[in-house]
Motif scaffolding. Sequence first.
Motif, PDB file in Angstrom:
ATOM      1  N   VAL A 129       0.851  -1.184   0.000  1.00  0.00           N
ATOM      2  CA  VAL A 129       0.000   0.000   0.000  1.00  0.00           C
ATOM      3  C   VAL A 129       0.888   1.237   0.000  1.00  0.00           C
ATOM      4  O   VAL A 129       1.993   1.224   0.539  1.00  0.00           O
ATOM      5  CB  VAL A 129      -0.956  -0.004   1.215  1.00  0.00           C
ATOM      6  N   GLN A 130       0.414   2.304  -0.608  1.00  0.00           N
ATOM      7  CA  GLN A 130       1.165   3.548  -0.634  1.00  0.00           C
ATOM      8  C   GLN A 130       1.040   4.293   0.686  1.00  0.00           C
ATOM      9  O   GLN A 130       0.045   4.145   1.406  1.00  0.00           O
ATOM     10  CB  GLN A 130       0.685   4.436  -1.779  1.00  0.00           C
ATOM     11  N   ALA A 131       2.040   5.084   1.000  1.00  0.00           N
ATOM     12  CA  ALA A 131       2.001   5.900   2.205  1.00  0.00           C
ATOM     13  C   ALA A 131       0.755   6.768   2.216  1.00  0.00           C
ATOM     14  O   ALA A 131       0.379   7.359   1.201  1.00  0.00           O
ATOM     15  CB  ALA A 131       3.252   6.757   2.310  1.00  0.00           C
ATOM     16  N   GLY A 132       0.125   6.852   3.379  1.00  0.00           N
ATOM     17  CA  GLY A 132      -1.108   7.591   3.524  1.00  0.00           C
ATOM     18  C   GLY A 132      -2.354   6.759   3.335  1.00  0.00           C
ATOM     19  O   GLY A 132      -3.458   7.225   3.649  1.00  0.00           O
ATOM     20  N   GLY A 133      -2.200   5.549   2.852  1.00  0.00           N
ATOM     21  CA  GLY A 133      -3.330   4.678   2.625  1.00  0.00           C
ATOM     22  C   GLY A 133      -3.776   3.951   3.874  1.00  0.00           C
ATOM     23  O   GLY A 133      -3.237   4.143   4.963  1.00  0.00           O
ATOM     24  N   SER A 134      -4.768   3.093   3.701  1.00  0.00           N
ATOM     25  CA  SER A 134      -5.359   2.356   4.810  1.00  0.00           C
ATOM     26  C   SER A 134      -5.455   0.877   4.484  1.00  0.00           C
ATOM     27  O   SER A 134      -5.546   0.481   3.319  1.00  0.00           O
ATOM     28  CB  SER A 134      -6.760   2.887   5.130  1.00  0.00           C
ATOM     29  N   LEU A 135      -5.445   0.071   5.518  1.00  0.00           N
ATOM     30  CA  LEU A 135      -5.641  -1.362   5.414  1.00  0.00           C
ATOM     31  C   LEU A 135      -6.445  -1.842   6.605  1.00  0.00           C
ATOM     32  O   LEU A 135      -6.388  -1.251   7.686  1.00  0.00           O
ATOM     33  CB  LEU A 135      -4.318  -2.125   5.387  1.00  0.00           C
ATOM     34  N   ARG A 136      -7.174  -2.929   6.407  1.00  0.00           N
ATOM     35  CA  ARG A 136      -7.808  -3.618   7.513  1.00  0.00           C
ATOM     36  C   ARG A 136      -7.348  -5.064   7.505  1.00  0.00           C
ATOM     37  O   ARG A 136      -7.598  -5.801   6.551  1.00  0.00           O
ATOM     38  CB  ARG A 136      -9.333  -3.560   7.445  1.00  0.00           C
ATOM     39  N   LEU A 137      -6.683  -5.451   8.567  1.00  0.00           N
ATOM     40  CA  LEU A 137      -6.243  -6.819   8.737  1.00  0.00           C
ATOM     41  C   LEU A 137      -7.288  -7.608   9.496  1.00  0.00           C
ATOM     42  O   LEU A 137      -7.983  -7.077  10.366  1.00  0.00           O
ATOM     43  CB  LEU A 137      -4.914  -6.875   9.487  1.00  0.00           C
ATOM     44  N   SER A 138      -7.388  -8.889   9.171  1.00  0.00           N
ATOM     45  CA  SER A 138      -8.318  -9.775   9.841  1.00  0.00           C
ATOM     46  C   SER A 138      -7.569 -10.954  10.433  1.00  0.00           C
ATOM     47  O   SER A 138      -6.552 -11.393   9.900  1.00  0.00           O
ATOM     48  CB  SER A 138      -9.382 -10.288   8.866  1.00  0.00           C
ATOM     49  N   CYS A 139      -8.086 -11.472  11.521  1.00  0.00           N
ATOM     50  CA  CYS A 139      -7.546 -12.659  12.161  1.00  0.00           C
ATOM     51  C   CYS A 139      -8.707 -13.567  12.505  1.00  0.00           C
ATOM     52  O   CYS A 139      -9.508 -13.254  13.387  1.00  0.00           O
ATOM     53  CB  CYS A 139      -6.753 -12.287  13.414  1.00  0.00           C
ATOM     54  N   ALA A 140      -8.793 -14.681  11.806  1.00  0.00           N
ATOM     55  CA  ALA A 140      -9.860 -15.644  12.033  1.00  0.00           C
ATOM     56  C   ALA A 140      -9.392 -16.711  13.015  1.00  0.00           C
ATOM     57  O   ALA A 140      -8.357 -17.338  12.805  1.00  0.00           O
ATOM     58  CB  ALA A 140     -10.285 -16.289  10.715  1.00  0.00           C
ATOM     59  N   ALA A 141     -10.158 -16.907  14.075  1.00  0.00           N
ATOM     60  CA  ALA A 141      -9.835 -17.885  15.101  1.00  0.00           C
ATOM     61  C   ALA A 141     -10.730 -19.102  14.963  1.00  0.00           C
ATOM     62  O   ALA A 141     -11.924 -18.987  14.683  1.00  0.00           O
ATOM     63  CB  ALA A 141      -9.987 -17.281  16.490  1.00  0.00           C
ATOM     64  N   SER A 142     -10.149 -20.265  15.165  1.00  0.00           N
ATOM     65  CA  SER A 142     -10.901 -21.510  15.118  1.00  0.00           C
ATOM     66  C   SER A 142     -10.372 -22.464  16.174  1.00  0.00           C
ATOM     67  O   SER A 142      -9.346 -22.215  16.802  1.00  0.00           O
ATOM     68  CB  SER A 142     -10.833 -22.142  13.727  1.00  0.00           C
TER      69      SER A 142
END
Length: 124
Positions: A12-25
Amino acid sequence: QVQLVESGGRLVQAGGSLRLSCAASGRTGSTFAMAWFRQAAGKEREFVAAQTWGGLKTQNPDSMKGRFTISRDRAKNTLYLQMNSLKPEDTAVYYCAAKSTTRDLGSPGEYTYWGQGTQVTVSS
């Protein structure tokens, strides 16, 4: 007993956004706190944010709290990390972790379960 799988990391470029996910099982009934850590190349693992599974407590360093927000969806057994205004210094492998206690949320040694990590790369 508990498996964690991260997803969402990308370039991703600087200034951008991300959403990380963590799936638990697995047997997640004994999980009471989950957290995000990150580790950049050549550096120690760094605490990003943590939250008790019931949502009563959250914790993150002052350097993170302005841009990074942790949340969870108990029905989906999923933890999220919303990252905004990303900087090249945020480039790292981001790890999801879980444990069965609600103390010392920022200490990586206290966490029993870990995901394999997801790479986040921020370009300038």
